[in-house]
Scaffold this motif. Structure first.
Motif, PDB file in Angstrom:
ATOM      1  N   GLY A  40       0.805  -1.224   0.000  1.00  0.00           N
ATOM      2  CA  GLY A  40       0.000   0.000   0.000  1.00  0.00           C
ATOM      3  C   GLY A  40       0.835   1.270   0.000  1.00  0.00           C
ATOM      4  O   GLY A  40       0.692   2.124  -0.887  1.00  0.00           O
ATOM      5  N   PRO A  41       1.733   1.428   0.976  1.00  0.00           N
ATOM      6  CA  PRO A  41       2.582   2.621   0.982  1.00  0.00           C
ATOM      7  C   PRO A  41       3.496   2.718  -0.238  1.00  0.00           C
ATOM      8  O   PRO A  41       3.763   3.819  -0.720  1.00  0.00           O
ATOM      9  N   VAL A  42       3.967   1.580  -0.740  1.00  0.00           N
ATOM     10  CA  VAL A  42       4.824   1.603  -1.939  1.00  0.00           C
ATOM     11  C   VAL A  42       4.034   2.119  -3.133  1.00  0.00           C
ATOM     12  O   VAL A  42       4.532   2.936  -3.921  1.00  0.00           O
ATOM     13  N   ALA A  43       2.785   1.651  -3.269  1.00  0.00           N
ATOM     14  CA  ALA A  43       1.927   2.131  -4.371  1.00  0.00           C
ATOM     15  C   ALA A  43       1.662   3.625  -4.231  1.00  0.00           C
ATOM     16  O   ALA A  43       1.651   4.361  -5.223  1.00  0.00           O
ATOM     17  N   THR A  44       1.464   4.077  -2.994  1.00  0.00           N
ATOM     18  CA  THR A  44       1.244   5.501  -2.752  1.00  0.00           C
ATOM     19  C   THR A  44       2.475   6.319  -3.120  1.00  0.00           C
ATOM     20  O   THR A  44       2.367   7.384  -3.741  1.00  0.00           O
ATOM     21  N   ALA A 102       6.666  10.151  -4.283  1.00  0.00           N
ATOM     22  CA  ALA A 102       7.199  10.533  -2.980  1.00  0.00           C
ATOM     23  C   ALA A 102       8.506   9.811  -2.695  1.00  0.00           C
ATOM     24  O   ALA A 102       8.746   8.709  -3.195  1.00  0.00           O
ATOM     25  N   ASN A 103       9.338  10.419  -1.878  1.00  0.00           N
ATOM     26  CA  ASN A 103      10.595   9.813  -1.471  1.00  0.00           C
ATOM     27  C   ASN A 103      10.304   8.704  -0.458  1.00  0.00           C
ATOM     28  O   ASN A 103       9.737   8.959   0.613  1.00  0.00           O
ATOM     29  N   VAL A 104      10.697   7.464  -0.779  1.00  0.00           N
ATOM     30  CA  VAL A 104      10.369   6.309   0.059  1.00  0.00           C
ATOM     31  C   VAL A 104      10.990   6.452   1.449  1.00  0.00           C
ATOM     32  O   VAL A 104      10.365   6.104   2.457  1.00  0.00           O
ATOM     33  N   GLY A 105      12.210   6.977   1.524  1.00  0.00           N
ATOM     34  CA  GLY A 105      12.867   7.149   2.810  1.00  0.00           C
ATOM     35  C   GLY A 105      12.080   8.046   3.746  1.00  0.00           C
ATOM     36  O   GLY A 105      11.910   7.737   4.932  1.00  0.00           O
ATOM     37  N   TRP A 106      11.578   9.163   3.215  1.00  0.00           N
ATOM     38  CA  TRP A 106      10.786  10.068   4.038  1.00  0.00           C
ATOM     39  C   TRP A 106       9.454   9.439   4.431  1.00  0.00           C
ATOM     40  O   TRP A 106       8.956   9.666   5.547  1.00  0.00           O
TER      41      TRP A 106
END
Length: 201
Positions: free
Chosen positions: A157-161, A167-171
């Motif tokens: 879910g967050p990866v798709a978002t 968006a920067n995955v680290g942040w």
């Protein structure tokens, strides 16, 4: 106007899934077409937009989903999740076992799916805590599993978002954890202050 169309499109999607009981994928296709028509897009452009949108998202998420499923199977087969839970219970003590389950769920749900983590850890809840309500231990686990599964990559879910919003995955990982920690503690406190006293299962 476009914001209103998107909001109505989401409401239409929820109506199709919740009230009409359509399969989520079919409902998503119908709602996508409806939003495209309402926005004035030609039908050929709508088809291309749906293909590109879904294709791009699936291309980003598919590897994560596959690896998450494999990692979940490894945790289940090796007993790693149970070992972590037992270590947490020893660390916090039996009296604070609900907190141990909350911390375990918080960690486990980051790399694996919610349902996988819940099924793996559920037997431990029933195993040695019969004197208190099962819900006292299950609720903090469910809350923590839900939170990190929803907010912290690399769950799908967050990866798709991240992919959709560029968006920067680290942040996202950083702020996802920052948001999830206090909410997990709220779930734990609700469990021991209310559920433990009013809901015996």
């Amino acid at each position: 106007v476009m914001v209103l169309i998107v909001v109505l499109g989401i409401a239409f999607l929820l109506l199709l899934v919740l009230k009409c009981k359509l399969h989520a994928f079919i409902a998503l296709l119908i709602a996508s077409i409806a939003v495209g028509v309402a926005a004035g897009m030609p039908l050929t452009d709508i088809t291309a937009s749906i293909q590109n949108g879904m294709g791009g998202t699936l291309g980003t998420v598919a590897i994560i989903v596959g690896l998450g499923a494999v990692f979940g199977q490894m945790l289940e087969a090796s007993g790693g999740a149970q070992a972590l839970a037992k270590s947490m219970i020893r660390f916090f003590g039996e009296k604070h076992a609900p907190l141990a389950f909350a911390v375990t769920g918080f960690i486990i749900a980051i790399p694996v799916f919610f349902d996988v983590g819940f099924i793996i850890l559920l037997p431990l809840i029933y195993a040695g805590h019969t004197k208190r309500s099962v819900a006292t231990f299950a609720f903090p686990l469910i809350i923590s599993l839900c939170l990190t599964n929803a907010f912290v990559p690399p769950t799908p879910g967050p990866v798709a978002t991240c992919s959709a919003l560029d968006a920067n995955v680290g942040w996202v990982i950083f702020f996802g954890i920052i948001i999830s920690i206090p909410l997990t503690l709220v779930g734990y406190l609700y469990s021991i202050k209310y559920i433990d006293k009013h809901l015996f299962i």
